[in-house]
Design an enzyme around this catalytic site. Structure first.
Site, PDB file in Angstrom:
ATOM      1  N   HIS A   1       0.876  -1.181   0.000  1.00 27.14           N
ATOM      2  CA  HIS A   1       0.000   0.000   0.000  1.00 27.14           C
ATOM      3  C   HIS A   1       0.919   1.238   0.000  1.00 27.14           C
ATOM      4  CE1 HIS A   1      -2.734   2.942   1.894  1.00 27.14           C
ATOM      5  NE2 HIS A   1      -3.728   2.181   1.465  1.00 27.14           N
TER       6      HIS A   1
ATOM      7  N   ASP B   1       3.122  -4.898   7.741  1.00 27.96           N
ATOM      8  CA  ASP B   1       1.932  -4.053   7.679  1.00 27.96           C
ATOM      9  C   ASP B   1       0.728  -4.977   7.870  1.00 27.96           C
ATOM     10  OD1 ASP B   1      -0.326  -2.723   6.915  1.00 27.96           O
ATOM     11  OD2 ASP B   1       0.505  -1.893   5.068  1.00 27.96           O
TER      12      ASP B   1
ATOM     13  N   GLN C   1      -4.325  -5.409   6.846  1.00 25.79           N
ATOM     14  CA  GLN C   1      -5.251  -6.426   6.315  1.00 25.79           C
ATOM     15  C   GLN C   1      -4.945  -7.797   6.911  1.00 25.79           C
ATOM     16  OE1 GLN C   1      -7.701  -5.302   4.710  1.00 25.79           O
ATOM     17  NE2 GLN C   1      -7.001  -3.430   3.722  1.00 25.79           N
TER      18      GLN C   1
ATOM     19  N   LYS D   1     -10.305  -1.131  10.779  1.00 29.96           N
ATOM     20  CA  LYS D   1     -10.457  -2.281   9.875  1.00 29.96           C
ATOM     21  C   LYS D   1     -10.771  -3.554  10.659  1.00 29.96           C
ATOM     22  CE  LYS D   1      -7.192  -0.441   6.472  1.00 29.96           C
ATOM     23  NZ  LYS D   1      -8.015   0.103   5.407  1.00 29.96           N
TER      24      LYS D   1
ATOM     25  N   CYS E   1      -4.903   2.489  -3.670  1.00 31.67           N
ATOM     26  CA  CYS E   1      -3.694   3.044  -3.035  1.00 31.67           C
ATOM     27  C   CYS E   1      -2.510   2.092  -3.186  1.00 31.67           C
ATOM     28  CB  CYS E   1      -3.928   3.374  -1.558  1.00 31.67           C
ATOM     29  SG  CYS E   1      -5.244   4.545  -1.298  1.00 31.67           S
TER      30      CYS E   1
HETATM   31  N1  C6P Z   1      -6.284   0.343   2.791  1.00 35.22           N
HETATM   32  C1  C6P Z   1      -8.164   0.018   1.290  1.00 35.22           C
HETATM   33  O1  C6P Z   1      -9.280   0.280   0.866  1.00 35.22           O
HETATM   34  P1  C6P Z   1      -4.904   3.509   7.253  1.00 35.22           P
HETATM   35  O2  C6P Z   1      -5.506   4.396   6.229  1.00 35.22           O
HETATM   36  O3  C6P Z   1      -3.658   4.102   7.825  1.00 35.22           O
HETATM   37  O4  C6P Z   1      -5.862   3.034   8.265  1.00 35.22           O
HETATM   38  O5  C6P Z   1      -4.463   2.169   6.481  1.00 35.22           O
HETATM   39  C2  C6P Z   1      -3.539   2.251   5.435  1.00 35.22           C
HETATM   40  C3  C6P Z   1      -3.294   0.897   4.851  1.00 35.22           C
HETATM   41  C4  C6P Z   1      -2.054   0.329   5.016  1.00 35.22           C
HETATM   42  N2  C6P Z   1      -1.775  -0.895   4.568  1.00 35.22           N
HETATM   43  C5  C6P Z   1      -2.696  -1.635   3.919  1.00 35.22           C
HETATM   44  C6  C6P Z   1      -2.338  -3.004   3.458  1.00 35.22           C
HETATM   45  C7  C6P Z   1      -3.977  -1.113   3.700  1.00 35.22           C
HETATM   46  O6  C6P Z   1      -4.884  -1.846   3.059  1.00 35.22           O
HETATM   47  C8  C6P Z   1      -4.276   0.181   4.169  1.00 35.22           C
HETATM   48  C9  C6P Z   1      -5.629   0.803   3.927  1.00 35.22           C
HETATM   49  C10 C6P Z   1      -7.643   0.778   2.495  1.00 35.22           C
HETATM   50  O7  C6P Z   1      -7.441  -0.840   0.783  1.00 35.22           O
HETATM   51  C11 C6P Z   1      -7.782   2.254   2.302  1.00 35.22           C
HETATM   52  S1  C6P Z   1      -6.757   2.872   1.021  1.00 35.22           S
END
Ligand code: C6P
Length: 439
Positions: free
Chosen positions: A150, A227, A230, A253, A393
């Site tokens: 991401h 990370d 997910q 999430k 993203c």
């Molecule tokens: N992906 C998606 O729709 P934040 O925004 O900091 O809570 O998470 C960022 C992030 C980091 N790593 C991974 C693997 C992610 O999937 C995400 C967030 C969302 O896929 C929003 S772009």
């Protein structure tokens, strides 16, 4: 929100309601129809339609228990933690500390000092990049990422590489969206200082073999950041068993509120890392020219804390625990198997990601021939179906896959096979609408 709706959310039954698991009819499996009753968003129509929520990788819905925990904190216990001797300040401190303990137990960290609250995954990665990366990564060192990262796990490392004259290296995926052992071994070498890898791809659904990769990276003398944005919502995580150096995730999430995230890091690392942000509550003593810092974890939590976020996250963990991460994972695997089987048989669909269930989780990206993903997302929204379209993203991955955009569905514990059937009916209607000009 209307008074009636408020009463509904805050009524006594809702407060004490627990997730229901039917064991007789469904063996040891969760019953998503009953779980849906724990989530207010599914109790009413959304924008006039029954909601079919398939955008859980973006953010998940909240059960009554999480909403209630935040309400109760805000109504009865709100104070500024660590700053007062009065009841509310003490109570807020207590709840904040309890939430930290809850997170520690959930990920099986050795000590609560290793749990740093952040705003989200993105901020947690930035903390590591600016505190560890900018101070411990040197000229000529290599930072190894996967091409499936991401943007949140790419941009901070680009900044570090630029400032420290280090080198970014990418591990590429095979045609099924997996990381081969050969690729891992060819990219992680004695020059590697840090490996940054997502637990599960937010585009392809690939679950990477993080434990094996951590072990290999450690043999080469590198640290590893996982990370888990997910990962942790969907699979049981034991950071000690994984032997991760850093593991980061977001509360929103995993049924919790937005604005609260977590950095887990080994205590020895946090001890030598300098603060990321500085200001109130992260200090021990301040003079005109200098300051000494508070012990862990406060050293990394400058400013007034997000107590309601932490309280909500703790309630989300209670909810997940009351069901069991193993059952949640199994349910998502069942849904993924069902969705893949149905979708693979549809000629106008192109699916991306591993076909083997062992190597993937409940995120499926696809395209419909002749319909742009953004158009498709708007069309299925008319049927009450929430999915995501775009580059997710993850532009370097999309470029690598030679895609501009895709549609993506992502499951959680409250999704049903019927949700998938309704999606496919809606896709069929969209297809015939685009082919014949009628819907
Ligand atoms: N992906 C998606 O729709 P934040 O925004 O900091 O809570 O998470 C960022 C992030 C980091 N790593 C991974 C693997 C992610 O999937 C995400 C967030 C969302 O896929 C929003 S772009």
């Amino acid at each position: 929100m209307s008074r009636v709706a408020l009463n509904y959310i805050y009524n006594e039954n809702a407060r004490t309601r627990r997730p229901i698991i039917i064991n007789k009819e469904m063996g040891n499996k969760i019953n998503p129809y009953l779980l849906k009753k724990d989530f207010p968003v599914f109790q009413d129509k959304v924008d006039g339609r029954e909601l079919i929520y398939l955008d859980n990788a973006a953010t998940t819905q909240k059960p009554y228990t999480v909403i209630e925990a935040v309400r109760k904190y805000s109504q009865q216990f709100h104070g500024n933690p660590h700053r007062g001797a009065h009841y509310l300040s003490v109570k807020a401190t207590e709840l904040y500390d309890q939430a930290r303990q809850k997170v520690r137990e959930f990920i099986k960290a050795r000590s609560a000092k290793e749990i740093i609250f952040t705003r989200n995954t993105t901020e947690a990665i930035n903390l590591v990049a600016y505190s560890y990366g900018m101070n411990f990564i040197d000229e000529g060192d290599e930072i190894v990422l996967s091409i499936a990262e991401h943007h949140s796990n790419i941009l901070p490392w680009q900044q570090v590489a630029r400032s420290r004259r280090a080198r970014l290296k990418y591990m590429y995926l095979d045609e099924d969206g997996r990381l081969s052992k050969d690729e891992v071994k060819s990219k992680i070498t004695e020059r590697t200082k840090l490996v940054c890898l997502t637990h599960m791809s937010n585009v392809l659904g690939t679950i990477f073999p993080v434990r094996e990769i951590i072990e290999y990276a450690h043999q080469k003398g590198a640290l590893v950041l996982i990370d888990g944005a997910q990962g942790i919502p969907h699979v049981e995580v034991d950071v000690q068993e994984l032997n991760a150096d850093f593991y980061v995730f977001s509360g929103h999430k995993m049924l919790g509120p937005m604005g609260i995230g977590v950095l887990y890091a080994r205590e020895e690392l946090l001890e030598v890392m300098p603060p990321f942000l500085s200001g109130g509550d992260m200090i021990e003593y301040v003079s005109e020219d200098t300051a000494s810092f508070a012990p862990l974890p406060e050293k990394f939590e400058a400013g007034t804390q997000n107590v309601e976020g932490a309280v909500g996250l703790a309630a989300a963990i209670d909810y997940l625990n009351s069901i069991g991460m193993d059952k949640i994972h199994q349910h998502e695997q069942d849904l993924t198997a069902y969705a893949l089987e149905r979708m693979q048989g549809i000629s106008y669909l192109t699916l991306y990601g591993p076909t083997d269930l062992e190597e993937r989780g409940g995120i499926i990206s696809f395209n419909v021939a002749g319909i742009h993903p953004h158009d498709l997302a708007s069309i299925v929204d008319l049927d009450g179906i929430a999915l995501r379209a775009g580059h997710h993203c993850a532009q370097p991955l999309m470029k690598y896959l030679q895609l501009v955009a895709s549609c993506r569905i992502s499951f959680y514990l409250y999704n049903t096979k019927e949700d998938i059937d309704q999606l496919i009916d809606s896709l069929d209607r969209a297809r015939s609408w685009f082919s014949n000009g009628t819907k």
